[in-house]
Design a protein around this motif. Structure first.
Motif: not given
Length: 150
Positions: A40-41, A45
């Protein structure tokens, strides 16, 4: 005619506790980087990274993991040849990652008004040259530093 003498003070190495703390922080930062890149992310992204990033991700992750392991070892044994060997391995894997990133170049900056591709190429080039110099330095330390802590 006057003569002046300058007295040089020996360079003070940070305390053992300070170095251990620094290595522990490096381990935590590396764990965080692995999480950010892979979970994450996630690398996907970032708008400027292309699908070709998957071709370099293995070496990038290896570089982070090896740095993490080396710093974990340095917490217990931050001395001489062991440190030189660890630095040699981490720098070599980082160099391999930068070379593959240069070759694959998994970036697309679109129609940005600034030449980000040139900036990234310059930064990679400086990193590659710096890594080659560091590898030579670590090799010399590995061969010559038999007893003294670094």
């Amino acid at each position: 005619m006057s003569t002046s003498t300058t007295t040089r003070r020996p360079v003070r190495r940070p305390s053992t506790a300070g170095r251990r703390f620094g290595h522990a922080v490096a381990v935590v930062v590396n764990v965080a980087m692995l999480y950010v890149v892979n979970v994450w992310p996630g690398w996907d992204s970032l708008w400027f990274l292309t699908e070709d990033t998957t071709q370099v991700l293995g070496l990038v992750n290896a570089s982070i993991v090896v740095g993490m392991v080396a710093n974990a070892v340095y917490i217990a044994h931050d001395v001489g040849r062991l440190r030189a060997l660890g630095d040699l391995v981490t720098t070599s894997i980082g160099l391999a990652a930068m070379i593959v990133i240069w070759q694959v170049f998994p970036f697309d900056f679109g129609g940005a008004g600034f030449d980000w591709e040139l900036v990234v190429r310059i930064v990679l080039g400086v990193g590659i040259v710096g890594s080659v110099i560091a590898i030579i330095t670590h090799l010399v330390s590995l061969v010559t530093d038999s007893r003294s802590p670094r």
